[in-house]
Enzyme design. Structure first.
Site, PDB file in Angstrom:
ATOM      1  N   GLY A 150      44.421 -16.079   7.111  1.00 55.37           N
ATOM      2  CA  GLY A 150      45.308 -15.495   6.112  1.00 55.37           C
ATOM      3  C   GLY A 150      44.917 -14.052   5.859  1.00 55.37           C
ATOM      4  O   GLY A 150      43.754 -13.682   6.035  1.00 55.37           O
ATOM      5  N   HIS A 165      44.498 -12.427  -3.920  1.00 56.23           N
ATOM      6  CA  HIS A 165      44.264 -11.046  -3.466  1.00 56.23           C
ATOM      7  C   HIS A 165      45.314 -10.103  -4.053  1.00 56.23           C
ATOM      8  O   HIS A 165      44.997  -8.986  -4.463  1.00 56.23           O
ATOM      9  CB  HIS A 165      44.352 -10.957  -1.934  1.00 56.23           C
ATOM     10  N   CYS A 175      36.464 -15.277   3.708  1.00 59.06           N
ATOM     11  CA  CYS A 175      37.428 -14.208   3.464  1.00 59.06           C
ATOM     12  C   CYS A 175      37.077 -13.041   4.374  1.00 59.06           C
ATOM     13  O   CYS A 175      35.910 -12.680   4.489  1.00 59.06           O
ATOM     14  CB  CYS A 175      37.339 -13.791   1.993  1.00 59.06           C
ATOM     15  N   LEU A 176      38.089 -12.462   4.999  1.00 56.54           N
ATOM     16  CA  LEU A 176      37.843 -11.322   5.886  1.00 56.54           C
ATOM     17  C   LEU A 176      37.287 -10.128   5.114  1.00 56.54           C
ATOM     18  O   LEU A 176      36.674  -9.245   5.699  1.00 56.54           O
ATOM     19  CB  LEU A 176      39.132 -10.932   6.623  1.00 56.54           C
ATOM     20  N   GLN A 197      44.313  -6.377   1.211  1.00 49.65           N
ATOM     21  CA  GLN A 197      43.076  -6.271   1.996  1.00 49.65           C
ATOM     22  C   GLN A 197      43.088  -5.099   2.980  1.00 49.65           C
ATOM     23  O   GLN A 197      42.039  -4.702   3.475  1.00 49.65           O
ATOM     24  CB  GLN A 197      42.826  -7.574   2.762  1.00 49.65           C
ATOM     25  N   HIS A 245      44.652 -18.524  -2.107  1.00 51.92           N
ATOM     26  CA  HIS A 245      43.608 -17.507  -1.889  1.00 51.92           C
ATOM     27  C   HIS A 245      44.261 -16.131  -1.677  1.00 51.92           C
ATOM     28  O   HIS A 245      43.818 -15.134  -2.254  1.00 51.92           O
ATOM     29  CB  HIS A 245      42.777 -17.933  -0.661  1.00 51.92           C
ATOM     30  N   GLU A 246      45.333 -16.098  -0.872  1.00 55.42           N
ATOM     31  CA  GLU A 246      45.981 -14.806  -0.571  1.00 55.42           C
ATOM     32  C   GLU A 246      46.763 -14.272  -1.772  1.00 55.42           C
ATOM     33  O   GLU A 246      46.790 -13.062  -2.003  1.00 55.42           O
ATOM     34  CB  GLU A 246      46.908 -14.938   0.649  1.00 55.42           C
TER      35      GLU A 246
HETATM   36 ZN    ZN Z   1      40.522 -13.317   1.431  1.00 54.44          ZN
END
Ligand code: ZN
Length: 169
Positions: free
Chosen positions: A46, A137, A91-92, A51, A133-134
């Site tokens: 995701g 963000h 998470c990236l 991000q 989660h996204e």
């Molecule tokens: Zn993330």
């Protein structure tokens, strides 16, 4: 297509609350393609526009093993939540750390698709956790916010040390 640079915790830009997308046009679809390319290259399941330092309410996800289930959610709104699940999340923007987070098991979400059409859909399991989660963000929230302060500070220090940066927040 282009691979975009992903911001990393504790970068303060990750705390920005994204604005609604006003127009689904060719430029936005180009951004969607770039988000997918960046997510698949990472690799991740995701990615939210936040991000990559673009503060519009847009996210992409694909929890399939073979990149066959791409999901695009523009201006997502959670209408209903049901049940709970605990998933080990990464998470990236928090590379190398995985922690258990409790979220709803099923969600009903209203959003625009890549053609700008209003869609209402239900997501369950991993995809539901990923979408929550996204969306976090887009609201400037990170999965580390669900951990204890001590744990979050440990992760923060490690990431800052890894990058040999001075703390800015
Ligand atoms: Zn993330």
């Amino acid at each position: 297509m282009a691979i975009l640079k992903i911001l990393e915790f504790p970068d303060p830009r990750l705390r920005t609350k994204a604005r609604s997308v006003e127009k689904v046009d060719a430029a936005l679809r180009q951004l969607i393609d770039d988000l997918f390319e960046t997510m698949y290259a990472a690799p991740g399941i995701g990615l939210a526009a936040t991000q990559v330092d673009i503060h519009q309410r847009l996210l992409v996800a694909d929890v399939s093993a073979d990149q066959t289930d791409p999901q695009v959610l523009i201006n997502p709104q959670i209408l209903a939540k049901d049940g709970t699940q605990v998933t080990e999340e990464g998470c990236l923007s928090v590379p190398g750390f995985y922690e258990e987070v409790e979220r709803a098991e099923h969600i009903r979400v209203c959003f625009l698709d890549r053609d700008g059409v209003v869609v209402e859909n239900e997501f369950s399991g991993l995809l539901a956790a990923c979408v929550q989660h996204e969306i976090d963000h887009l609201d400037g929230r990170l999965f580390v916010d669900y951990l204890s302060e001590a744990k979050r500070q440990r992760i923060r220090k490690r990431l800052l040390k890894d990058r040999r940066l001075q703390a800015v927040v």
